[in-house]
Write a protein that holds these residues in place. Structure first.
Motif, mmCIF file in Angstrom:
data_model
loop_
_atom_site.group_PDB
_atom_site.id
_atom_site.type_symbol
_atom_site.label_atom_id
_atom_site.label_comp_id
_atom_site.label_asym_id
_atom_site.label_seq_id
_atom_site.Cartn_x
_atom_site.Cartn_y
_atom_site.Cartn_z
ATOM 1 N N ILE B 16 0.834 -1.203 0.000
ATOM 2 C CA ILE B 16 0.000 0.000 0.000
ATOM 3 C C ILE B 16 0.873 1.258 0.000
ATOM 4 O O ILE B 16 0.686 2.162 -0.807
ATOM 5 C CB ILE B 16 -0.944 0.037 1.218
ATOM 6 C CG1 ILE B 16 -1.693 -1.295 1.379
ATOM 7 C CG2 ILE B 16 -1.908 1.212 1.110
ATOM 8 C CD1 ILE B 16 -2.725 -1.589 0.338
ATOM 9 N N ASN B 36 -9.590 8.357 -2.146
ATOM 10 C CA ASN B 36 -9.945 7.149 -1.414
ATOM 11 C C ASN B 36 -9.006 6.018 -1.805
ATOM 12 O O ASN B 36 -8.683 5.852 -2.972
ATOM 13 C CB ASN B 36 -11.381 6.712 -1.746
ATOM 14 C CG ASN B 36 -12.415 7.697 -1.239
ATOM 15 O OD1 ASN B 36 -13.362 8.055 -1.942
ATOM 16 N ND2 ASN B 36 -12.237 8.166 -0.025
ATOM 17 N N GLY B 37 -8.575 5.284 -0.796
ATOM 18 C CA GLY B 37 -7.733 4.119 -1.063
ATOM 19 C C GLY B 37 -6.289 4.450 -1.355
ATOM 20 O O GLY B 37 -5.508 3.573 -1.713
ATOM 21 N N SER B 38 -5.905 5.709 -1.178
ATOM 22 C CA SER B 38 -4.527 6.066 -1.523
ATOM 23 C C SER B 38 -3.539 5.670 -0.427
ATOM 24 O O SER B 38 -2.336 5.654 -0.655
ATOM 25 C CB SER B 38 -4.433 7.573 -1.794
ATOM 26 O OG SER B 38 -4.892 8.297 -0.673
ATOM 27 N N GLY B 39 -4.033 5.349 0.777
ATOM 28 C CA GLY B 39 -3.132 4.861 1.827
ATOM 29 C C GLY B 39 -3.029 5.767 3.036
ATOM 30 O O GLY B 39 -2.145 5.581 3.876
ATOM 31 N N LYS B 40 -3.950 6.697 3.191
ATOM 32 C CA LYS B 40 -3.883 7.640 4.313
ATOM 33 C C LYS B 40 -4.077 6.920 5.651
ATOM 34 O O LYS B 40 -3.295 7.091 6.583
ATOM 35 C CB LYS B 40 -4.952 8.737 4.143
ATOM 36 C CG LYS B 40 -4.821 9.519 2.838
ATOM 37 C CD LYS B 40 -5.863 10.611 2.714
ATOM 38 C CE LYS B 40 -7.291 10.093 2.678
ATOM 39 N NZ LYS B 40 -7.604 9.246 1.487
ATOM 40 N N SER B 41 -5.132 6.107 5.698
ATOM 41 C CA SER B 41 -5.373 5.380 6.954
ATOM 42 C C SER B 41 -4.270 4.368 7.210
ATOM 43 O O SER B 41 -3.877 4.140 8.358
ATOM 44 C CB SER B 41 -6.720 4.661 6.905
ATOM 45 O OG SER B 41 -7.758 5.608 6.874
ATOM 46 N N THR B 42 -3.771 3.785 6.126
ATOM 47 C CA THR B 42 -2.663 2.841 6.276
ATOM 48 C C THR B 42 -1.490 3.521 6.960
ATOM 49 O O THR B 42 -0.908 2.979 7.908
ATOM 50 C CB THR B 42 -2.246 2.313 4.896
ATOM 51 O OG1 THR B 42 -3.384 1.703 4.300
ATOM 52 C CG2 THR B 42 -1.113 1.309 4.998
ATOM 53 N N GLN B 85 -10.434 6.593 12.107
ATOM 54 C CA GLN B 85 -11.463 6.914 11.124
ATOM 55 C C GLN B 85 -12.764 6.186 11.501
ATOM 56 O O GLN B 85 -13.844 6.744 11.382
ATOM 57 C CB GLN B 85 -11.009 6.476 9.720
ATOM 58 C CG GLN B 85 -12.004 6.854 8.627
ATOM 59 C CD GLN B 85 -11.467 6.583 7.220
ATOM 60 O OE1 GLN B 85 -10.375 6.049 7.029
ATOM 61 N NE2 GLN B 85 -12.241 6.962 6.223
ATOM 62 N N GLU B 171 -9.564 11.569 9.446
ATOM 63 C CA GLU B 171 -10.912 11.990 9.042
ATOM 64 C C GLU B 171 -11.829 12.232 10.220
ATOM 65 O O GLU B 171 -13.003 11.887 10.199
ATOM 66 C CB GLU B 171 -11.534 10.960 8.092
ATOM 67 C CG GLU B 171 -10.735 10.842 6.805
ATOM 68 C CD GLU B 171 -11.547 10.214 5.676
ATOM 69 O OE1 GLU B 171 -12.786 10.328 5.693
ATOM 70 O OE2 GLU B 171 -10.919 9.634 4.783
ATOM 71 N N HIS B 203 -10.554 15.002 3.849
ATOM 72 C CA HIS B 203 -10.970 15.173 2.456
ATOM 73 C C HIS B 203 -11.442 16.595 2.180
ATOM 74 O O HIS B 203 -11.719 16.943 1.048
ATOM 75 C CB HIS B 203 -12.105 14.203 2.123
ATOM 76 C CG HIS B 203 -11.651 12.784 1.985
ATOM 77 N ND1 HIS B 203 -10.831 12.382 0.959
ATOM 78 C CD2 HIS B 203 -11.909 11.683 2.721
ATOM 79 C CE1 HIS B 203 -10.602 11.076 1.083
ATOM 80 N NE2 HIS B 203 -11.239 10.630 2.141
HETATM 81 N N1 LIG Z 1 -6.632 -6.453 4.167
HETATM 82 C C1 LIG Z 1 -6.416 -5.812 3.009
HETATM 83 N N2 LIG Z 1 -6.018 -6.504 1.918
HETATM 84 C C2 LIG Z 1 -5.785 -5.871 0.759
HETATM 85 N N3 LIG Z 1 -5.937 -4.540 0.599
HETATM 86 C C3 LIG Z 1 -6.302 -3.812 1.655
HETATM 87 C C4 LIG Z 1 -6.567 -4.406 2.904
HETATM 88 N N4 LIG Z 1 -6.916 -3.430 3.762
HETATM 89 C C5 LIG Z 1 -6.887 -2.270 3.067
HETATM 90 N N5 LIG Z 1 -6.527 -2.502 1.798
HETATM 91 C C6 LIG Z 1 -6.395 -1.508 0.726
HETATM 92 O O1 LIG Z 1 -5.415 -0.560 1.057
HETATM 93 C C7 LIG Z 1 -5.673 0.627 0.351
HETATM 94 C C8 LIG Z 1 -5.419 1.807 1.220
HETATM 95 O O2 LIG Z 1 -6.428 1.882 2.199
HETATM 96 P P1 LIG Z 1 -6.531 3.081 3.221
HETATM 97 O O3 LIG Z 1 -7.585 2.739 4.192
HETATM 98 O O4 LIG Z 1 -5.189 3.376 3.728
HETATM 99 O O5 LIG Z 1 -7.006 4.258 2.274
HETATM 100 P P2 LIG Z 1 -7.389 5.749 2.633
HETATM 101 O O6 LIG Z 1 -6.463 6.608 1.893
HETATM 102 O O7 LIG Z 1 -7.455 5.929 4.080
HETATM 103 O O8 LIG Z 1 -8.838 5.856 2.015
HETATM 104 P P3 LIG Z 1 -10.149 6.676 2.483
HETATM 105 O O9 LIG Z 1 -9.981 8.060 2.026
HETATM 106 O O10 LIG Z 1 -11.257 6.008 1.766
HETATM 107 O O11 LIG Z 1 -10.247 6.529 3.951
HETATM 108 C C9 LIG Z 1 -7.101 0.492 -0.167
HETATM 109 O O12 LIG Z 1 -7.068 0.282 -1.549
HETATM 110 C C10 LIG Z 1 -7.642 -0.696 0.544
HETATM 111 O O13 LIG Z 1 -8.593 -1.409 -0.231
#
Ligand SMILES: Nc1ncnc2c1ncn2[C@@H]1O[C@H](COP(=O)(O)OP(=O)(O)OP(=O)(O)O)[C@@H](O)[C@H]1O
Ligand SMILES: [Mg+2]
Lengths: 482, 250
Positions: B16, B36-42, B85, B171, B203
């Protein structure tokens, strides 16, 4: 940590125990069970004729009975002829000489529970000859009780001193033939406690007793009888939070409670028998029959139990709601970890009019443990206006444990109001992470969640007991996660 | 305060974060935006130490220490706070008790005595008043049955009580009504100080009107694609993320 009051009570109870240890003959009987053994037990205890007859009747019934197999527990067959039914106290030579000879793990647990040093020695079965110099304390305690007219003594003493009460009430709640283990207990019971609270008396203190396993070795077949006469009240605490070892694997106790009109009995148990090591070896089989009879109108019996010990537990504290408007309560926390198995629950039998019962059962399983809740609510046709509320919750920690619920309802009065709620939840990784992100260690997080889960039951326990129970739970669940 | 260098992190074998670097100094507020899904929460979870995420390369230091060596609770006690979040519900666990345990865990770590129960309640009530929270929330189960916005306020309450040196708010501004947003922003601003830092994952430009960031970053495909000052947020509002992506791949 045990409070001052509690230490005091423990001391006092020890005095009681010492009071009858000397009654016990010094020789054990060889293993095996027949009528002669029953006669020998009765003779050694110097019992009156009626007691011997009562035991013999029980023995004859037991011989015709089969060991129950319906419980959700598994164990190798017990050879009842291989057990010695009258064991003399272990001689000091056979016991550990000092705490240095005791399993360090056990000592570690005592440490965590804050058990005082002298207490540890006694619990671990170390030969201690120091009899506590607590004569003055014990005297005050005894004086207070006797002023109030409350009888609190060992069962053996009661048979000698109050045979008319024993004769009147023994077996009146749990008859000899009630079940296999109760019949066995009736035939061979060694000792136990006896309480009688006279009419209108509110027992001036909580009566508490430690099981006397290593001290006097009477625990294998223990018999307790508590009678609360009209309008009286008594709160009785059984057990102790420290894990207790015992060379006897099988324990089959019987507890009978009798509440006459307007009387109330509160019976609290913290049970922490040795559950065996992490592989489940050496643990105790605890097959208990506990039953309360709300014999008079407006009487009340509550069972509160915290069960964390034993390899196998088989236990259903029950209430017979005979008197009109009588109330039965059952609050239970049962914890099983590693290879422990527990099949527990309660029975509420509604006979009188407007009787009500409450069941709150909290089961916690961790490791590879298996736990079953088995509850029966029976409403007899004449029990107009009967009500029951059952709340039965299970909490699972880890993936390999199990919880099973077997609610039985036999409602023969169409007006009865019976409610049953059941939930199963898990401690999730996200909940733990959330707590850890707040600086709380995983172990403390588990404790927080478990205590939250159990609080409805803990609040029913006497204050000091509740604090001990919490500590006990955290020790029992140590290493359950991760 | 926080240095992240070339961080790669994956979950369940999926990569990620890819070569993410970020420098946060004491006294600063950083806003992290991104699709969304760019990795912020990660990123937030990795900093907090969630074990589902595997750091495959790169370094993270916090106050000069290797953060990745520490257990999540140690990170928290060292002063890292994550406003989730999606705050989890812990039924049956009293909200006040969790809060007090958290405060005490940190105090013990600092060699202080446990907080006085009376002082604790008084302080919690004060903070709740600022956040417009009914004191009744102390008696409820942790997040149990809380509405989305109530959960977010509860996160800010915890932050206010814990006074972290680094707060990462994932968020926390989402799903808040206008009054709540203002209250939450006030809570965040109250924490601002020369020896603390805040990372706001958001966001929306809206919250940045209240909490003025020193730096704004756009996270895209697991790395910081663009950084700037507060005007970057306005620009994004205008042009969308495609603009950043195009610029990044150009
Ligand atoms: N267990 C998992 N297996 C595979 N991919 C995962 C898993 N958990 C999260 N992801 C993917 O990791 C990516 C990053 O997720 P993350 O939650 O960091 O995004 P985000 O930037 O916080 O998004 P948002 O703005 O929607 O909160 C997403 O594409 C998500 O689908
Ligand atoms: Mg996110």
């Amino acid at each position: 940590m045990p409070t001052e009051q509690e230490n005091l009570e423990h001391l006092v109870n020890r005095r009681y125990e010492h009071g009858f240890v000397t009654d016990i003959a010094t020789e054990s009987l060889p293993p095996g069970l027949d009528e002669d053994v029953v006669r020998a037990i009765s003779a050694r205890k110097n019992e009156p004729e009626f007691m011997l007859d009562w035991r013999l009747r029980a023995f004859r019934m037991w011989r015709e009975m089969d060991e129950p197999t319906w419980a959700h527990v598994h164990y190798p067959p017990i050879d009842f002829q291989a057990i010695s039914y009258f064991a003399a106290p272990k001689s000091d030579e056979d016991r550990p000489k000092s705490l240095d000879e005791v399993d360090p793990k056990l000592l570690e647990t005592y440490d965590k529970l804050g058990i005082p040093l002298h207490e540890r020695a006694r619990l671990a079965g170390v030969a201690v000859d120091a009899v506590f110099d607590s004569v003055s304390v014990a005297t005050t305690f005894k004086e207070k009780l006797s002023e109030a007219g409350v009888i609190f003594c060992s069962f053996s003493e009661a048979v000698q001193e109050h045979p008319e009460l024993v004769r009147k009430y023994l077996g009146s709640v749990v008859p000899q033939r009630d079940n296999f283990y109760a019949a066995l207990n009736s035939a061979v019971f060694s000792d136990g406690s006896f309480v009688y609270v006279p009419k209108g008396v509110r027992c001036p203190m909580e009566l508490s007793t430690y099981f006397r396993i290593n001290a006097a070795n009477t625990g294998q077949f223990e018999r307790t009888l508590i009678v609360a006469d009209e309008g009286s009240y008594v709160s009785y605490l059984e057990g102790c939070t420290a894990p207790m070892r015992d060379e006897n694997q099988l324990h089959a106790a019987v507890v009978e409670l009798v509440a006459l009109g307007d009387a109330e009995i509160k019976y609290s148990t913290v049970q922490n028998w040795y559950p065996g090591d992490e592989q489940g070896k050496g643990g105790i089989y605890n097959f208990v029959t506990k039953r309360g009879d709300c014999r008079g109108a407006n009487s009340k019996i509550s069972w509160t139990q915290v069960e964390t010990g034993s390899a196998i537990t088989w236990k259903y504290p029950s209430c017979i709601l005979r008197g009109d408007n009588s109330v039965g309560e059952f609050y239970s926390v049962a914890v099983t970890n590693n290879y422990q198995q527990a099949d527990t629950g309660t029975k509420m039998i509604h006979i009188g009019k407007n009787t009500s019962s409450t069941i709150v059962s909290k089961g916690i399983s961790a490791g590879r443990a298996q736990q079953a809740y088995r509850g029966l609510v029976r409403v007899m046709p004449q029990a107009d206006g009967a009500r029951n509320h059952t709340q039965c919750d299970s909490l699972l920690i880890g993936k390999e444990c199990g919880a099973h619920t077997f609610p039985y309802m036999e409602i023969r009065n169409p007006g009865a109001k019976v409610e049953h709620e059941a939930t199963t939840s898990k401690i999730s990784a996200n909940q733990l992470f959330y707590c850890r992100q707040r600086g709380i260690s995983e172990e403390d997080a588990v404790n927080l969640i478990v205590n939250g889960f159990c609080k409805e039951v803990f609040k029913e326990l006497p204050m000091e007991f509740a604090v001990e129970a919490q500590a006990l739970l955290s020790v029992s669940l140590e290493g359950a996660v991760g | 305060m926080l240095q992240i260098k070339d961080l790669d992190a994956s979950i369940g074998g999926t990569e990620i974060l890819r070569g993410l670097s970020l420098d946060v100094s004491a006294g600063e507020v950083h806003a992290i935006m991104g699709p969304n899904g760019s990795g912020k929460s990660t990123l937030a979870q990795v900093i907090a130490g969630h074990s589902d995420y595997e750091v495959t390369s790169g370094t993270v230091t916090f106050k000069g220490e290797d953060l990745l060596e520490l257990e999540p609770e140690e990170r928290a006690r060292e002063g890292i706070f994550l406003g989730f979040q999606y705050p989890v519900e812990i039924p049956g666990v009293n909200n006040a008790i969790l809060l007090r345990e958290a405060v005490n865990a940190k105090r013990r770590h600092q060699g202080l005595d446990d907080v006085d129960a009376f002082e604790f309640l008084k302080l919690a009530r004060e903070k709740m008043a600022v956040l417009g929270m009914d004191p009744q929330f102390l008696n409820r189960g942790v997040n149990e049955g809380f509405s989305g916005g109530e959960k977010k306020r509860n996160e800010i309450l915890q932050m206010a009580m814990l006074e972290p040196s680094l707060a990462i708010l994932d968020e926390t501004d989402s799903g808040l009504d206008i009054d709540a947003l203002r209250a939450v922003a006030e809570g965040i601003n109250a924490l601002r100080s020369p020896d603390r830092a805040i990372i706001l994952v958001t966001h929306y430009q809206r919250v940045l009107d209240y909490v003025e960031p020193d730096h704004v970053h756009v996270l895209s495909d697991g790395r910081i694609a663009r950084s700037g000052d507060k005007t970057l947020a306005l620009e994004l509002e205008d042009k969308g993320y495609d603009w950043v992506r195009e610029a990044a791949s150009a």
